[in-house]
Design a protein around this motif. Structure first.
Motif, PDB file in Angstrom:
ATOM      1  N   SER A  69       0.825  -1.210   0.000  1.00 48.87           N
ATOM      2  CA  SER A  69       0.000   0.000   0.000  1.00 48.87           C
ATOM      3  C   SER A  69       0.856   1.255   0.000  1.00 48.87           C
ATOM      4  N   LEU A  70       1.900   1.249   0.815  1.00 50.71           N
ATOM      5  CA  LEU A  70       2.784   2.409   0.918  1.00 50.71           C
ATOM      6  C   LEU A  70       3.497   2.671  -0.404  1.00 50.71           C
ATOM      7  N   ALA A  71       3.989   1.603  -1.019  1.00 49.48           N
ATOM      8  CA  ALA A  71       4.705   1.742  -2.292  1.00 49.48           C
ATOM      9  C   ALA A  71       3.759   2.185  -3.410  1.00 49.48           C
ATOM     10  N   SER A  72       2.530   1.721  -3.360  1.00 51.21           N
ATOM     11  CA  SER A  72       1.555   2.090  -4.391  1.00 51.21           C
ATOM     12  C   SER A  72       1.316   3.591  -4.411  1.00 51.21           C
ATOM     13  N   LYS A  73       1.244   4.188  -3.228  1.00 52.15           N
ATOM     14  CA  LYS A  73       1.015   5.634  -3.150  1.00 52.15           C
ATOM     15  C   LYS A  73       2.161   6.408  -3.787  1.00 52.15           C
ATOM     16  N   GLN A  74       3.371   5.853  -3.714  1.00 51.41           N
ATOM     17  CA  GLN A  74       4.539   6.529  -4.256  1.00 51.41           C
ATOM     18  C   GLN A  74       4.765   6.239  -5.737  1.00 51.41           C
ATOM     19  N   LEU A  75       4.510   5.002  -6.147  1.00 54.45           N
ATOM     20  CA  LEU A  75       4.915   4.576  -7.479  1.00 54.45           C
ATOM     21  C   LEU A  75       3.806   4.536  -8.525  1.00 54.45           C
ATOM     22  N   SER A  76       2.552   4.475  -8.096  1.00 50.25           N
ATOM     23  CA  SER A  76       1.451   4.390  -9.065  1.00 50.25           C
ATOM     24  C   SER A  76       1.422   5.595  -9.999  1.00 50.25           C
ATOM     25  N   VAL A  77       1.795   6.766  -9.492  1.00 48.22           N
ATOM     26  CA  VAL A  77       1.815   7.981 -10.321  1.00 48.22           C
ATOM     27  C   VAL A  77       2.936   7.926 -11.354  1.00 48.22           C
ATOM     28  N   LEU A  78       3.874   6.988 -11.173  1.00 51.11           N
ATOM     29  CA  LEU A  78       4.980   6.837 -12.118  1.00 51.11           C
ATOM     30  C   LEU A  78       4.713   5.712 -13.112  1.00 51.11           C
ATOM     31  N   GLY A  79       3.546   5.085 -12.975  1.00 49.36           N
ATOM     32  CA  GLY A  79       3.184   4.011 -13.884  1.00 49.36           C
ATOM     33  C   GLY A  79       3.533   2.627 -13.406  1.00 49.36           C
ATOM     34  N   ILE A  80       3.837   2.475 -12.112  1.00 52.28           N
ATOM     35  CA  ILE A  80       4.189   1.170 -11.547  1.00 52.28           C
ATOM     36  C   ILE A  80       3.174   0.785 -10.483  1.00 52.28           C
ATOM     37  N   SER A  81       2.677  -0.436 -10.560  1.00 50.53           N
ATOM     38  CA  SER A  81       1.697  -0.933  -9.582  1.00 50.53           C
ATOM     39  C   SER A  81       2.325  -2.048  -8.754  1.00 50.53           C
ATOM     40  N   PRO A  82       2.839  -1.741  -7.571  1.00 48.70           N
ATOM     41  CA  PRO A  82       3.448  -2.763  -6.713  1.00 48.70           C
ATOM     42  C   PRO A  82       2.474  -3.892  -6.400  1.00 48.70           C
ATOM     43  N   GLU A  83       2.996  -5.099  -6.285  1.00 47.32           N
ATOM     44  CA  GLU A  83       2.179  -6.284  -6.029  1.00 47.32           C
ATOM     45  C   GLU A  83       2.603  -6.965  -4.730  1.00 47.32           C
ATOM     46  N   TYR A  84       1.631  -7.557  -4.075  1.00 46.48           N
ATOM     47  CA  TYR A  84       1.894  -8.294  -2.839  1.00 46.48           C
ATOM     48  C   TYR A  84       2.241  -9.737  -3.164  1.00 46.48           C
ATOM     49  N   VAL A  85       3.435 -10.162  -2.765  1.00 50.73           N
ATOM     50  CA  VAL A  85       3.854 -11.559  -2.908  1.00 50.73           C
ATOM     51  C   VAL A  85       4.485 -11.972  -1.583  1.00 50.73           C
ATOM     52  N   PRO A  86       3.799 -12.760  -0.775  1.00 49.09           N
ATOM     53  CA  PRO A  86       4.292 -13.096   0.568  1.00 49.09           C
ATOM     54  C   PRO A  86       5.547 -13.959   0.539  1.00 49.09           C
ATOM     55  N   ASN A  87       6.301 -13.892   1.623  1.00 48.90           N
ATOM     56  CA  ASN A  87       7.456 -14.775   1.782  1.00 48.90           C
ATOM     57  C   ASN A  87       6.966 -16.202   1.991  1.00 48.90           C
ATOM     58  N   PHE A  88       7.794 -17.155   1.645  1.00 49.08           N
ATOM     59  CA  PHE A  88       7.446 -18.538   1.977  1.00 49.08           C
ATOM     60  C   PHE A  88       8.700 -19.239   2.458  1.00 49.08           C
ATOM     61  N   HIS A  89       8.498 -20.341   3.142  1.00 47.01           N
ATOM     62  CA  HIS A  89       9.608 -21.072   3.740  1.00 47.01           C
ATOM     63  C   HIS A  89       9.508 -22.529   3.310  1.00 47.01           C
ATOM     64  N   PRO A  90      10.629 -23.132   2.858  1.00 49.09           N
ATOM     65  CA  PRO A  90      10.578 -24.515   2.372  1.00 49.09           C
ATOM     66  C   PRO A  90      10.368 -25.565   3.453  1.00 49.09           C
ATOM     67  N   THR A  91      10.482 -25.163   4.725  1.00 50.81           N
ATOM     68  CA  THR A  91      10.296 -26.118   5.819  1.00 50.81           C
ATOM     69  C   THR A  91       8.857 -26.614   5.868  1.00 50.81           C
TER      70      THR A  91
END
Length: 253
Positions: A69-91
């Protein structure tokens, strides 16, 4: 770009804490001597120019909804839409029906600290130290175990997670701490502050969320003392169900 902190959104800070200057170009930085903020202003300007110029070739992902959300407010006006991709663990995740041998009534309550830098202000290192001193002074039957003290052991990581009752995360700023994911995998409840992306990882029925403004030593020691009295109650708590796999990430991406 994977944003693990706010660095690419600011003129140099990995986390802005209460400062919102990055939304206005990091001009007149309140944390630098007078005249030096030209460096943060120039740095911020160069980064935004880069993002704007190559927006069609850039993809930005972040592991927390908070930073997305924070990145979207900064970058959307530049033509970039940040996406949420959660971390994962192989365990392999802990089976929620597995019996966890914790909260032994015959020993002190064990609080785990997994931060490598125990003096980090952002990670609340000063709060952790002060809390330990308060616990000793008030003779609360609790102790702290540090992950870094287990690093030389063959099974150090597993030994740490199997011995602690709670993971203590007193961060003043954080994105999506891997230590909380690891705690979830091992069925360890978390005591964490409500900053950044931490609340997204906590389960209200299993973990304990602390409002950052209330993260004072006196309040924290009272909480620990209360947990000592409620050990048997927590020994019956069931870790929440969750999924950590590359398949779950692919579904999102």
């Amino acid at each position: 770009f994977t944003l693990h902190d706010m660095r690419l959104l600011t003129g140099g800070c990995h986390y802005s804490l209460e400062c919102t200057g990055f939304t206005k170009g990091c001009k007149k930085c309140p944390h630098l001597p007078r005249g030096f903020s030209i460096a943060t202003t120039k740095n911020h300007s160069m980064q935004m120019k880069f993002f704007r110029e190559f927006s069609t070739a850039i993809r930005v992902v972040t592991p927390s909804h908070w930073l997305t959300s924070l990145a979207s407010k900064q970058l959307s006006v530049l033509g970039i839409s940040p996406e949420y991709v959660p971390n994962f663990h192989p365990t392999r995740p802990l089976n929620s029906t597995q019996n966890i041998s914790r909260f032994d009534s015959g020993r002190p309550l064990r609080l785990g600290v997994a931060s490598n830098n125990l003096s980090s202000y952002l990670k609340g290192g000063d709060l952790t130290d002060a809390l330990l001193q308060e616990i000793k002074q008030r003779r609360i039957p609790a102790e702290m175990l540090y992950l870094r003290d287990f690093s030389d052991q063959a099974d150090g990581m597993e030994s740490f997670w199997s011995r602690i009752d709670f993971l203590l995360v007193l961060s003043r700023a954080d994105n999506s701490p891997n230590v909380i994911h690891e705690a979830r995998i091992h069925g360890v409840p978390v005591i964490g502050t409500d900053v950044g992306g931490i609340p997204e990882l906590l389960d209200n029925s299993f973990d304990i969320k602390i409002e950052a403004k209330d993260a004072e030593v006196s309040s924290l020691s009272e909480l620990i003392e209360n947990l000592v009295l409620r050990k048997q109650e927590y020994s019956k708590a069931t870790p929440p169900a969750f999924e950590y796999s590359s398949d779950s990430i692919q579904k999102i991406t």
